[in-house]
Write an enzyme that holds these catalytic residues in place. Sequence first.
Site, PDB file in Angstrom:
ATOM      1  N   LYS A   2      24.737  18.949  11.393  1.00  0.00           N
ATOM      2  CA  LYS A   2      24.813  19.145   9.948  1.00  0.00           C
ATOM      3  C   LYS A   2      25.125  20.578   9.561  1.00  0.00           C
ATOM      4  O   LYS A   2      25.922  20.843   8.696  1.00  0.00           O
ATOM      5  CB  LYS A   2      23.481  18.723   9.325  1.00  0.00           C
ATOM      6  CG  LYS A   2      23.648  17.586   8.348  1.00  0.00           C
ATOM      7  CD  LYS A   2      22.324  17.286   7.680  1.00  0.00           C
ATOM      8  CE  LYS A   2      21.592  16.243   8.461  1.00  0.00           C
ATOM      9  NZ  LYS A   2      20.199  16.243   8.503  1.00  0.00           N
ATOM     10  N   ARG A   3      24.488  21.491  10.239  1.00  0.00           N
ATOM     11  CA  ARG A   3      24.626  22.887   9.829  1.00  0.00           C
ATOM     12  C   ARG A   3      25.965  23.520  10.215  1.00  0.00           C
ATOM     13  O   ARG A   3      26.255  24.625   9.835  1.00  0.00           O
ATOM     14  CB  ARG A   3      23.470  23.722  10.375  1.00  0.00           C
ATOM     15  CG  ARG A   3      22.366  23.894   9.353  1.00  0.00           C
ATOM     16  CD  ARG A   3      21.150  24.564   9.949  1.00  0.00           C
ATOM     17  NE  ARG A   3      20.419  23.655  10.822  1.00  0.00           N
ATOM     18  CZ  ARG A   3      20.163  23.880  12.090  1.00  0.00           C
ATOM     19  NH1 ARG A   3      20.570  24.985  12.666  1.00  0.00           N
ATOM     20  NH2 ARG A   3      19.488  23.002  12.813  1.00  0.00           N
TER      21      ARG A   3
END
Length: 315
Positions: A247-248
């Site tokens: 996600k990051r």
Amino acid sequence: MASTHRGRFAPSPTGRLHLGNAWAAVLGWLWARAEGGEFLLRIEDLDTARSRPELTDALLADLDWLGLSFDGAPTFQSRRLELYRASFEKLRATGRVYPCHCTRSEIARAVSAPHGPADEGPRYPGTCLGLSANDSADRARSRPPAWRFRPREGPTEFRDRVHGTFVQDVAAEVGDFVVLRNDGVPSYQLAVVVDDAATGITHVLRGDDLLASTPRQIQLCEALGLPVPAYAHVPLLLGPDGKRLAKRAGTPSLGELRDRAVPRERLIGLLAGWAGLADGGPVSVEDLVPGFRLDRLPRQQIPVEPSIVNDVLFR
Ligand code: GLU
């Protein structure tokens, strides 16, 4: 002639599906369809601390958006505990498992698919192997034990369709590994083997972070008298931090693409470009079936530049 290819995609509902999941799902689907085979969906939701039902719903919707068709209804690992238990009893009958009373956190790792080389932690020193039946029974009174499998010694070898020959001495490199946790939940290694066999899977395509798990799984197949599937371990998509896309990393989840009405053909095109199957322009999964070839896949991890990906997807 009936096809002898039955593949599967086996995500864990512990987060929203990401580009890396789409990569494995699309390649597995293409491999099956290109060989006229079937493709199944299995939800690996044994890790109850991290799996959430709403994530399963989102996962199904994301896969639908991606345009992948599955044969039959999905199977859920959380509903198959009896099946794993029966296989564990079979293993127990071979005399190759033993109770282990070591710490909970050590054993807890066993349930999720391992990511990375040190997935089992350091090689298990065999602490509980030497316990007498009496000592073991004593200790089991305060807390039930986990169970470890004793791999046979010497090399376990298989031919991976992407990486070629892979050899690992499981006993020397991994040691005795957990097959059943002390809460009765099977480890990832056992559940995967039991499910693939029970659903007739002949071809397993997944990320190559699981390459080093495969010799353990082959040994479990052998001990349980189950057929060993063909394996293709595909390179991972890497974010700018050099780690598997997450996600990051600055790239969108499939849910975000769906919400922003991005045409899925753009994402499929990107994936096809990385796989050496097309030039990167928008394309549907169906269009990729006739020309699908596993030998075009790179063996090295694929660095993904978020700004380029976002330009292509959101242009
Ligand atoms: N559920 C595993 C994962 O999320 C995949 C297991 C497999 O394909 O064998 O990585």
